[in-house]
Design a protein around this motif. Structure first.
Motif, PDB file in Angstrom:
ATOM      1  N   VAL A  62      39.681  38.521  37.295  1.00 36.49           N
ATOM      2  CA  VAL A  62      39.196  38.743  35.214  1.00 36.49           C
ATOM      3  C   VAL A  62      38.899  40.039  35.063  1.00 36.49           C
ATOM      4  CG1 VAL A  62      38.320  37.675  33.290  1.00 36.49           C
ATOM      5  CG2 VAL A  62      39.793  36.545  35.657  1.00 36.49           C
ATOM      6  N   ALA A  63      39.553  40.847  34.532  1.00 35.13           N
ATOM      7  CA  ALA A  63      39.065  42.708  34.432  1.00 35.13           C
ATOM      8  C   ALA A  63      38.309  42.597  32.385  1.00 35.13           C
ATOM      9  CB  ALA A  63      39.083  43.238  34.787  1.00 35.13           C
ATOM     10  N   GLY A  73      42.215  51.688  35.946  1.00 41.98           N
ATOM     11  CA  GLY A  73      43.393  51.158  36.685  1.00 41.98           C
ATOM     12  C   GLY A  73      43.637  51.576  37.773  1.00 41.98           C
ATOM     13  N   SER A  74      42.008  51.817  38.280  1.00 40.46           N
ATOM     14  CA  SER A  74      41.986  51.609  40.047  1.00 40.46           C
ATOM     15  C   SER A  74      42.094  50.150  40.494  1.00 40.46           C
ATOM     16  CB  SER A  74      40.674  52.238  40.320  1.00 40.46           C
ATOM     17  OG  SER A  74      39.999  53.564  39.963  1.00 40.46           O
ATOM     18  N   LEU A  75      41.756  49.045  39.120  1.00 39.51           N
ATOM     19  CA  LEU A  75      41.890  47.952  39.484  1.00 39.51           C
ATOM     20  C   LEU A  75      43.385  47.374  39.728  1.00 39.51           C
ATOM     21  CD1 LEU A  75      38.605  46.859  37.227  1.00 39.51           C
ATOM     22  CD2 LEU A  75      38.764  46.115  39.994  1.00 39.51           C
ATOM     23  N   LEU A  87      46.044  40.030  37.120  1.00 39.61           N
ATOM     24  CA  LEU A  87      45.111  40.838  36.576  1.00 39.61           C
ATOM     25  C   LEU A  87      45.373  40.617  35.238  1.00 39.61           C
ATOM     26  CD1 LEU A  87      43.216  42.949  36.957  1.00 39.61           C
ATOM     27  CD2 LEU A  87      44.845  44.656  36.371  1.00 39.61           C
ATOM     28  N   VAL A  88      43.754  40.347  34.757  1.00 33.56           N
ATOM     29  CA  VAL A  88      43.594  39.974  33.248  1.00 33.56           C
ATOM     30  C   VAL A  88      42.167  40.996  32.750  1.00 33.56           C
ATOM     31  CG1 VAL A  88      42.046  38.179  31.592  1.00 33.56           C
ATOM     32  CG2 VAL A  88      43.433  37.852  34.110  1.00 33.56           C
ATOM     33  N   LEU A 111      52.725  44.069  39.455  1.00 33.42           N
ATOM     34  CA  LEU A 111      52.116  42.604  39.667  1.00 33.42           C
ATOM     35  C   LEU A 111      52.156  42.236  37.743  1.00 33.42           C
ATOM     36  CD1 LEU A 111      49.055  41.899  40.485  1.00 33.42           C
ATOM     37  CD2 LEU A 111      48.104  44.059  39.163  1.00 33.42           C
ATOM     38  N   PRO A 112      51.425  40.335  38.025  1.00 33.69           N
ATOM     39  CA  PRO A 112      51.238  40.415  36.506  1.00 33.69           C
ATOM     40  C   PRO A 112      50.216  40.168  35.674  1.00 33.69           C
ATOM     41  CG  PRO A 112      51.813  38.541  38.864  1.00 33.69           C
ATOM     42  CD  PRO A 112      52.162  39.739  38.808  1.00 33.69           C
TER      43      PRO A 112
END
Length: 215
Positions: A62-63, A73-75, A87-88, A111-112
């Protein structure tokens, strides 16, 4: 005192010069191909179907509190590489940002990704807890556990804090656990993407790789 000697005074032996000049090593660079997922490259699958058909690890990153495009972008790239469940991010408009796209290098296509605005995080986290996920915050707190000692749950939501201020107290109170990475330098904390990458790797290593090697 000896740190600069190599620039001017270091003389290579004949064997060292030979080793440096010859291309005889059996070790060489290679690029990993996702053989298990090659089926997904078939054109009959839509982009969304390809995301859903991937084998995934049940960790949701969760970002929503992250603001800087290089970090987002890196995450995205890291979460795709480790096949995270989801990834949120705070807004899907981020996906069109040129800085983001240059760093994510199409990882968002595999990636979702879910949009959850910061003001909706309380409801989202409570919902995920009801769905059986353990809420884990990457934060230095009075009760945080060291990463090397932490036993990750199979179903894990990893909450990241703001780049400067970390996780706000109203969200910390919702978490089941907080984890932190041991540090030995002077700077107070790691970059959020670097610390997240370390945590995701530890999750995969402890919950997936450990069980596969022991079986």
């Amino acid at each position: 005192p000896y740190s600069e000697i190599w620039k001017n005074d270091l003389k290579l032996t004949e064997d060292e010069e030979k080793l440096a000049s010859e291309n005889t090593s059996r070790n060489f660079q290679r690029k990993i191909l996702p053989w298990d997922d090659l089926e997904l490259y078939k054109e009959e699958y839509t982009a969304e179907e390809k995301k859903l058909l991937r084998k995934r690890h049940d960790i949701v990153v969760v970002a929503s509190l992250i603001e800087k495009m290089p970090n987002l972008g890196s995450l995205t790239r890291t979460c795709e590489i480790f096949s995270c469940n989801e990834l949120v991010i705070p807004s899907k408009t981020i996906l069109e940002d040129e800085t983001y796209k240059g760093i994510a290098v199409t990882a968002d296509k595999w990636l979702p990704i879910k949009e959850v605005a910061p003001e909706s995080l309380v409801k989202y986290l409570i919902f995920m807890k009801r769905m059986g996920y353990r809420l884990v915050g990457l934060e230095q707190t009075a009760d945080s556990q060291m990463l090397q000692d932490y036993i990750f749950p199979e179903k894990c939501v990893l909450l990241l804090g703001r780049e400067k201020d970390g996780i706000p107290i109203e969200l910390i109170q919702l978490l089941d656990d907080c984890i932190e990475i041991p540090q030995f330098g002077v700077i107070r904390s790691l970059n959020v993407h670097i610390s997240t990458a370390i945590c995701i790797w530890e999750y995969v290593r402890k919950t997936k790789l450990a069980s596969s090697t022991s079986s």
